[in-house]
Motif scaffolding. Structure first.
Motif, mmCIF file in Angstrom:
data_model
loop_
_atom_site.group_PDB
_atom_site.id
_atom_site.type_symbol
_atom_site.label_atom_id
_atom_site.label_comp_id
_atom_site.label_asym_id
_atom_site.label_seq_id
_atom_site.Cartn_x
_atom_site.Cartn_y
_atom_site.Cartn_z
ATOM 1 N N TYR A 117 8.353 -5.896 -5.832
ATOM 2 C CA TYR A 117 9.346 -4.683 -5.634
ATOM 3 C C TYR A 117 10.571 -4.945 -6.107
ATOM 4 O O TYR A 117 11.038 -3.962 -6.767
ATOM 5 C CB TYR A 117 9.296 -4.258 -4.097
ATOM 6 C CG TYR A 117 7.765 -3.883 -3.442
ATOM 7 C CD1 TYR A 117 7.618 -2.497 -3.506
ATOM 8 C CD2 TYR A 117 7.268 -4.697 -2.742
ATOM 9 C CE1 TYR A 117 6.439 -2.139 -3.021
ATOM 10 C CE2 TYR A 117 5.912 -4.247 -2.328
ATOM 11 C CZ TYR A 117 5.577 -2.979 -2.474
ATOM 12 O OH TYR A 117 4.326 -2.403 -2.047
ATOM 13 N N LEU A 167 2.601 -6.574 -5.143
ATOM 14 C CA LEU A 167 3.469 -5.919 -6.180
ATOM 15 C C LEU A 167 4.956 -6.769 -6.157
ATOM 16 O O LEU A 167 5.469 -7.070 -4.824
ATOM 17 C CB LEU A 167 3.817 -4.576 -5.710
ATOM 18 C CG LEU A 167 2.244 -3.729 -5.965
ATOM 19 C CD1 LEU A 167 2.728 -2.362 -5.292
ATOM 20 C CD2 LEU A 167 2.076 -3.544 -7.207
ATOM 21 N N LEU A 189 -3.739 0.356 -7.819
ATOM 22 C CA LEU A 189 -2.197 0.345 -7.365
ATOM 23 C C LEU A 189 -2.408 0.286 -5.879
ATOM 24 O O LEU A 189 -1.326 -0.532 -5.142
ATOM 25 C CB LEU A 189 -1.398 1.691 -7.830
ATOM 26 C CG LEU A 189 -1.061 1.719 -9.239
ATOM 27 C CD1 LEU A 189 -0.172 3.097 -9.489
ATOM 28 C CD2 LEU A 189 0.099 0.797 -9.566
ATOM 29 N N LEU A 245 -3.256 -3.541 -4.869
ATOM 30 C CA LEU A 245 -2.179 -4.225 -5.019
ATOM 31 C C LEU A 245 -1.205 -4.149 -3.997
ATOM 32 O O LEU A 245 -0.545 -5.150 -3.606
ATOM 33 C CB LEU A 245 -1.640 -4.234 -6.414
ATOM 34 C CG LEU A 245 -2.430 -4.334 -7.552
ATOM 35 C CD1 LEU A 245 -1.761 -4.085 -8.933
ATOM 36 C CD2 LEU A 245 -3.028 -6.094 -7.433
ATOM 37 N N ARG A 246 -0.739 -2.966 -3.597
ATOM 38 C CA ARG A 246 0.041 -2.674 -2.572
ATOM 39 C C ARG A 246 -0.319 -3.182 -1.166
ATOM 40 O O ARG A 246 0.248 -3.771 -0.330
ATOM 41 C CB ARG A 246 0.576 -1.289 -2.195
ATOM 42 C CG ARG A 246 1.465 -0.780 -1.373
ATOM 43 C CD ARG A 246 1.664 0.619 -1.010
ATOM 44 N NE ARG A 246 0.141 1.150 -0.347
ATOM 45 C CZ ARG A 246 -0.212 1.047 0.547
ATOM 46 N NH1 ARG A 246 0.438 0.252 1.785
ATOM 47 N NH2 ARG A 246 -1.334 1.509 1.245
ATOM 48 N N TYR A 266 8.866 4.753 -8.699
ATOM 49 C CA TYR A 266 7.706 4.043 -8.240
ATOM 50 C C TYR A 266 7.191 4.106 -6.822
ATOM 51 O O TYR A 266 6.053 4.205 -6.603
ATOM 52 C CB TYR A 266 8.048 2.355 -8.634
ATOM 53 C CG TYR A 266 8.912 1.864 -7.531
ATOM 54 C CD1 TYR A 266 8.282 1.248 -6.310
ATOM 55 C CD2 TYR A 266 10.102 1.728 -7.827
ATOM 56 C CE1 TYR A 266 9.170 0.535 -5.469
ATOM 57 C CE2 TYR A 266 11.008 1.320 -6.714
ATOM 58 C CZ TYR A 266 10.513 0.652 -5.521
ATOM 59 O OH TYR A 266 11.181 0.267 -4.617
ATOM 60 N N LEU A 305 9.804 -3.672 -9.617
ATOM 61 C CA LEU A 305 9.736 -2.381 -9.749
ATOM 62 C C LEU A 305 11.043 -1.458 -9.649
ATOM 63 O O LEU A 305 11.397 -0.740 -10.631
ATOM 64 C CB LEU A 305 8.781 -1.866 -8.710
ATOM 65 C CG LEU A 305 7.265 -2.443 -8.814
ATOM 66 C CD1 LEU A 305 6.498 -1.895 -7.535
ATOM 67 C CD2 LEU A 305 6.593 -2.020 -10.174
#
Length: 76
Positions: A30, A28, A19, A22-23, A40, A33
Motif C-alpha cells: 500500500y 499489496l 487484485l 492479492l488484497r 488505487y 501504491l
C-alpha cells in the motif's frame, strides 16, 4: 505449466479477481501504491465488487477453482 482456457471476454475479470485475491491475502504494498498511483483505492473497490470471490470468478471464466487459485498464488 498451467493453461487457463478462460472464456472469451473474461480476461479483465481474471485481472480484477487477481487484485481482489492479492488484497484478501495482504499481498499489496500500500505504501508503493499510495506513492505511485492515483485511484488505487477505487480500483480495489471495483475489483471487490466485480470479482467478490474466487469461486465466482472461476465459474464466470469457465475454469477450475483450483487452477485459478494456483495462478493467483504465483503472483502472491
Amino acid at each position: 505449466d498451467l493453461h487457463l482456457g478462460i472464456r472469451p471476454g473474461t480476461d479483465a475479470l481474471v485481472f480484477t479477481g487477481l487484485l481482489n485475491f492479492l488484497r484478501q491475502h495482504d499481498r499489496l504494498d500500500y505504501g508503493f501504491l499510495e506513492a505511485h498511483l492515483s485511484g488505487y483505492a477505487e480500483t480495489l473497490a471495483a475489483a471487490r465488487a466485480s470479482a467478490p470471490s474466487l469461486p465466482e470468478v472461476a465459474a464466470a471464466c469457465g475454469v477450475a477453482v483450483d487452477d485459478l487459485a494456483r495462478f493467483y498464488q504465483w503472483f502472491a
